[in-house]
Design a protein around this motif. Structure first.
Motif, PDB file in Angstrom:
ATOM      1  N   GLY A 124       0.777  -1.232   0.000  1.00 50.47           N
ATOM      2  CA  GLY A 124       0.000   0.000   0.000  1.00 50.47           C
ATOM      3  C   GLY A 124       0.805   1.277   0.000  1.00 50.47           C
ATOM      4  N   GLU A 125       2.121   1.187  -0.134  1.00 49.78           N
ATOM      5  CA  GLU A 125       2.998   2.368  -0.116  1.00 49.78           C
ATOM      6  C   GLU A 125       3.743   2.478  -1.441  1.00 49.78           C
ATOM      7  N   TRP A 126       3.735   3.688  -2.010  1.00 49.27           N
ATOM      8  CA  TRP A 126       4.447   3.948  -3.256  1.00 49.27           C
ATOM      9  C   TRP A 126       5.894   4.312  -2.995  1.00 49.27           C
ATOM     10  N   SER A 127       6.761   3.907  -3.900  1.00 41.99           N
ATOM     11  CA  SER A 127       8.132   4.424  -3.919  1.00 41.99           C
ATOM     12  C   SER A 127       8.079   5.832  -4.499  1.00 41.99           C
ATOM     13  N   GLN A 128       9.148   6.562  -4.351  1.00 40.25           N
ATOM     14  CA  GLN A 128       9.244   7.863  -5.011  1.00 40.25           C
ATOM     15  C   GLN A 128       9.375   7.611  -6.513  1.00 40.25           C
ATOM     16  N   PRO A 129       8.536   8.215  -7.355  1.00 40.65           N
ATOM     17  CA  PRO A 129       8.664   7.996  -8.802  1.00 40.65           C
ATOM     18  C   PRO A 129      10.008   8.501  -9.313  1.00 40.65           C
TER      19      PRO A 129
END
Length: 138
Positions: A124-129
């Motif tokens: 549920g957590e995105w990496s930094q694009p």
């Protein structure tokens, strides 16, 4: 995120994307081994997220819906896609061995300047694009 990790994510995502069929519909959905369905949704930020700030509500955005038989559906904003740039051509892949999803998309600031971006989603957590090319003229 370190440069080595960014490069690893980029390589894994490209390798996974190569195995995806050419159909645009196939690239916007993925299924995990545990039965979760992931779907990339494009639209106006305010339509995707009704509580969006008024100054960003008309900006194009990308979100991912996560559907599961065990939990209520969840919608997560793809980081950085709530700005005025047009987000297009998303390709989404879920890698079961890594328990991670990868999203590659084009971000266009005008008719001639675009960047290919990559982000990963885990728990549920995105990496930094990250931008996959150094400049707009690539």
């Amino acid at each position: 995120m370190t440069m080595q990790r960014s490069n690893l994510i980029a390589c894994v995502a490209f390798a996974l994307t190569a195995s995806v069929s050419a159909s645009a519909d196939d690239r916007t959905m993925a299924l995990s081994d545990d039965g979760q369905v992931f779907q990339v949704i494009a639209g106006k930020y305010g339509a995707l997220f009704p509580g969006a700030p008024a100054d960003k509500a008309e900006n194009p955005a990308l979100a991912v819906d996560i559907l599961s038989a065990r939990e209520a559906a969840t919608r997560i904003l793809v980081p950085g896609t709530d700005e005025p740039a047009v987000e297009a051509a998303p390709a989404f892949v879920y890698q079961n061995a890594l328990d991670t999803a990868f999203l590659i998309w084009e971000s266009r600031t005008n008719g001639i300047h675009s960047r290919l971006r990559l982000a990963s989603l885990r728990n549920g957590e995105w990496s930094q694009p990250i931008a996959l090319q150094a400049d707009f003229w690539s």
